[in-house]
Design an enzyme around this catalytic site. Structure first.
Site, mmCIF file in Angstrom:
data_model
loop_
_atom_site.group_PDB
_atom_site.id
_atom_site.type_symbol
_atom_site.label_atom_id
_atom_site.label_comp_id
_atom_site.label_asym_id
_atom_site.label_seq_id
_atom_site.Cartn_x
_atom_site.Cartn_y
_atom_site.Cartn_z
ATOM 1 N N ILE A 297 0.832 -1.216 0.000
ATOM 2 C CA ILE A 297 0.000 0.000 0.000
ATOM 3 C C ILE A 297 0.868 1.269 0.000
ATOM 4 C CG2 ILE A 297 -0.276 0.355 2.519
ATOM 5 C CD1 ILE A 297 -3.337 0.568 1.941
ATOM 6 N N GLU B 275 5.902 -4.365 11.051
ATOM 7 C CA GLU B 275 4.687 -3.592 11.309
ATOM 8 C C GLU B 275 3.466 -4.509 11.353
ATOM 9 O OE1 GLU B 275 2.867 -0.559 8.429
ATOM 10 O OE2 GLU B 275 4.933 0.137 8.741
ATOM 11 N N HIS C 5 5.599 -12.005 5.929
ATOM 12 C CA HIS C 5 5.533 -11.516 4.550
ATOM 13 C C HIS C 5 6.929 -11.233 4.036
ATOM 14 C CE1 HIS C 5 5.089 -8.143 7.341
ATOM 15 N NE2 HIS C 5 5.771 -7.411 6.470
ATOM 16 N N MET C 6 7.109 -11.550 2.771
ATOM 17 C CA MET C 6 8.366 -11.293 2.080
ATOM 18 C C MET C 6 8.141 -10.101 1.165
ATOM 19 S SD MET C 6 10.071 -13.908 -0.623
ATOM 20 C CE MET C 6 10.785 -15.111 0.469
HETATM 21 P P1 DGP Z 1 6.795 -4.666 7.548
HETATM 22 O O1 DGP Z 1 7.439 -3.413 8.064
HETATM 23 O O2 DGP Z 1 7.808 -5.618 6.985
HETATM 24 O O3 DGP Z 1 5.867 -5.311 8.550
HETATM 25 O O4 DGP Z 1 5.921 -4.220 6.305
HETATM 26 C C1 DGP Z 1 4.552 -4.132 6.295
HETATM 27 C C2 DGP Z 1 4.145 -3.588 4.948
HETATM 28 O O5 DGP Z 1 2.762 -3.832 4.790
HETATM 29 C C3 DGP Z 1 4.358 -2.080 4.790
HETATM 30 O O6 DGP Z 1 5.307 -1.857 3.747
HETATM 31 C C4 DGP Z 1 2.994 -1.540 4.398
HETATM 32 C C5 DGP Z 1 2.201 -2.780 4.048
HETATM 33 N N1 DGP Z 1 0.796 -2.721 4.417
HETATM 34 C C6 DGP Z 1 0.288 -2.473 5.654
HETATM 35 N N2 DGP Z 1 -1.053 -2.501 5.630
HETATM 36 C C7 DGP Z 1 -1.405 -2.792 4.346
HETATM 37 C C8 DGP Z 1 -2.658 -2.952 3.698
HETATM 38 O O7 DGP Z 1 -3.736 -2.849 4.287
HETATM 39 N N3 DGP Z 1 -2.622 -3.237 2.363
HETATM 40 C C9 DGP Z 1 -1.443 -3.377 1.672
HETATM 41 N N4 DGP Z 1 -1.526 -3.654 0.368
HETATM 42 N N5 DGP Z 1 -0.244 -3.225 2.268
HETATM 43 C C10 DGP Z 1 -0.231 -2.935 3.578
#
Ligand code: DGP
Length: 115
Positions: free
Chosen positions: A30, A94, A99-100
Site C-alpha cells: 500500500i 509492522e 511476509h516477504m
Molecule cells: P513490515 O514493516 O515488513 O511489517 O511491512 C509491512 C508492509 O505492509 C508495509 O510496507 C505496508 C504494508 N501494508 C500495511 N497494511 C497494508 C494494507 O492494508 N494493504 C497493503 N496492500 N499493504 C499494507
C-alpha cells in the site's frame, strides 16, 4: 483475531493481488518504496520468522518460487530485485503476519545503511 493480511487474502478488504494459490498470496504494498513493491504472504497466519516450524519448510520454499514467478511477471527478473523479511522490533516489523517484500524497478543501492 485475523490479521489485515488475512482479510486481504480472503478478499474481505480491497488490494491489488498479483498472484494467489492455495498456499500463498502476493499483492502490491500500500506504501510502495520502489516502482515494484510486492508482498508475498503465506495464506496461513505465521506471525514472524521466529514462528516458522520445520513443517512450514515446503511453504517457505514455495514463497521463493512465487517470488521468482512474480518477479518475471513484473518484468524485473533480469534487471534484478531484492527479497526481504523483517522480524520484530529492531527490523521495524509492522504487520505480524509473515511476509516477504519484493523490491525492484530501479537501482536499489546498498542493502542497509551503515551507522
Ligand atoms: P513490515 O514493516 O515488513 O511489517 O511491512 C509491512 C508492509 O505492509 C508495509 O510496507 C505496508 C504494508 N501494508 C500495511 N497494511 C497494508 C494494507 O492494508 N494493504 C497493503 N496492500 N499493504 C499494507
Amino acid at each position: 483475531m485475523a490479521t489485515i493480511f488475512t482479510k486481504i487474502i480472503k478478499k474481505e478488504i480491497p488490494s491489488d493481488i498479483v498472484y494467489q494459490d492455495d498456499q500463498v498470496t502476493a499483492f502490491r504494498d500500500i506504501r510502495p518504496a520502489t516502482p515494484v513493491h510486492i508482498l508475498i504472504v503465506p495464506n496461513k497466519e505465521i506471525p514472524t520468522v521466529n514462528d516458522i516450524t520445520p513443517e512450514d519448510e515446503p511453504l517457505i520454499g514455495h514463497m521463493f518460487t512465487v517470488a521468482k514467478k512474480v518477479a518475471e511477471q513484473e518484468g524485473v527478473a533480469e534487471s534484478g530485485y531484492r527479497l526481504l523479511l523483517n522480524c520484530n522490533r529492531d527490523a521495524n516489523q509492522e504487520v505480524f503476519h509473515l511476509h516477504m517484500h519484493l523490491f525492484g524497478g530501479r537501482q536499489l543501492g546498498p542493502m542497509i545503511v551503515r551507522k
